[in-house]
Design a protein around this motif. Sequence first.
Motif, short mmCIF file in Angstrom:
data_model
loop_
_atom_site.label_atom_id
_atom_site.label_comp_id
_atom_site.label_asym_id
_atom_site.label_seq_id
_atom_site.Cartn_x
_atom_site.Cartn_y
_atom_site.Cartn_z
N THR A 151 17.06 0.86 -6.10
CA THR A 151 15.98 2.16 -6.28
C THR A 151 15.53 2.17 -4.80
O THR A 151 14.96 3.39 -4.35
N ARG A 152 15.13 0.98 -4.24
CA ARG A 152 14.02 1.21 -2.94
C ARG A 152 14.84 1.98 -1.80
O ARG A 152 14.63 2.59 -1.10
N ALA A 153 16.32 1.43 -1.81
CA ALA A 153 17.31 1.89 -0.94
C ALA A 153 17.45 3.46 -1.06
O ALA A 153 17.50 4.25 -0.04
N GLN A 154 17.49 3.91 -2.42
CA GLN A 154 17.71 5.34 -2.60
C GLN A 154 16.43 6.06 -2.28
O GLN A 154 16.42 7.31 -1.77
N ALA A 200 7.87 5.44 3.08
CA ALA A 200 8.98 5.03 2.38
C ALA A 200 9.80 3.45 3.03
O ALA A 200 10.08 2.75 1.92
N VAL A 201 9.44 3.35 4.31
CA VAL A 201 10.02 2.05 4.82
C VAL A 201 9.42 0.82 4.15
O VAL A 201 10.20 -0.14 3.90
N PRO A 202 8.07 0.74 3.88
CA PRO A 202 7.39 -0.72 3.27
C PRO A 202 8.02 -0.61 1.59
O PRO A 202 8.11 -1.80 1.21
N ALA A 209 2.09 -3.29 -6.33
CA ALA A 209 2.72 -2.19 -5.90
C ALA A 209 2.13 -1.17 -5.12
O ALA A 209 2.42 -0.04 -5.12
N ARG A 210 1.39 -1.57 -4.10
CA ARG A 210 0.42 -0.59 -3.27
C ARG A 210 1.35 0.33 -2.47
O ARG A 210 0.82 1.35 -2.15
N ALA A 211 2.47 -0.13 -1.89
CA ALA A 211 3.26 0.62 -0.87
C ALA A 211 4.07 1.69 -1.88
O ALA A 211 3.87 3.22 -1.63
N PHE A 220 1.22 10.14 -1.62
CA PHE A 220 1.45 10.99 -0.58
C PHE A 220 2.56 12.19 -0.82
O PHE A 220 2.25 13.11 -0.28
N SER A 221 3.52 11.80 -1.75
CA SER A 221 4.44 12.65 -2.01
C SER A 221 3.88 13.96 -2.53
O SER A 221 4.29 15.24 -2.35
N ILE A 222 2.77 13.79 -3.34
CA ILE A 222 2.29 14.97 -3.87
C ILE A 222 1.44 15.73 -3.02
O ILE A 222 1.63 17.03 -2.83
N LEU A 223 0.85 15.23 -2.10
CA LEU A 223 0.07 15.75 -0.90
C LEU A 223 1.10 16.43 0.10
O LEU A 223 0.94 17.58 0.44
#
Length: 305
Positions: free
Chosen positions: A217-220, A260-262, A271-273, A280-283
Amino acid sequence: MITAATSLQSARPADWRDFFALTKPRVMSLVIFTGLCGLLAAPGSLHPVLGFTAILCIAMGAGGAAALNMWWEADLDRLMRRTAGRPLPAGRLERRDARDFGVALAVASVGIMGLAIHWLAAALLALSIVYYAVVYTMWLKPRTPQNIVIGGGAGAFPPLIGWVAVTNEITVMPLLLFAIIFMWTPPHFWALALFAQTDYAKAGIPMMPVVRGEKATRAQILIYAVLLCPIALAPFIIGAAGALYGAAALILSLAFVALAVPVFAGRSEEARAEKRLFGFSILYLFALFALLVADALLARAGLLQ
């Protein structure tokens, strides 16, 4: 476990707030906003009354599809903490009421759009409703971890519909607006799924972290964040948007990748990252579309070359 708060919610008789909740107001705010941005950025114009009618129809269609989603998923919503307080799992509404409300909104939205605006916009609105309520909710979501990828098209229709409402034709630019939201949806929702995966697993929903694991999931998420960059820049590259939008799209998209990198690197404390990326994605989407409209309006006023 039924909490005291849930018991109080269940005891309260149904009222207009429960029917309003069926429309998923938070999601609808993004639908209305991107639909309005498509309408305002499109070349040409609509009479303000017709423009308001078009956006109202988009909102009604989205609300109707959301109500049908809640009708179909009432049993699943009951199993997840973040959805257990919704009107159906809390017992404040009957499922048939949600179904009838959703169908009424959906049919009315398409009919009014066709009669007041034109039938191309109405057809796209009908397609978006069927895509979300049937293709995504009933077919994809319970069957494949790619549900968000393919189902992302449902949320990508509003700016396309808004643009087409003005122009009465489907061209490259509104398809690019569709593509931006389509590519934005997977990293947005998978970031949420990473810190809400326990709920999805409990409900048996095959979200990517549950079925393929966190690493995949993280890679995607990172892959889609990178692929989003050229698509977000495409309106500027093809000359359909100006330098204001181009600069904003570059900066916002690079920030999206940076966040997305972290997430790709691994689970951070609490799960802060993931939560930062989700927020941020919404903003990101609000800012990108707002600046697209600003760019178009300033160019029409002769303030931008």
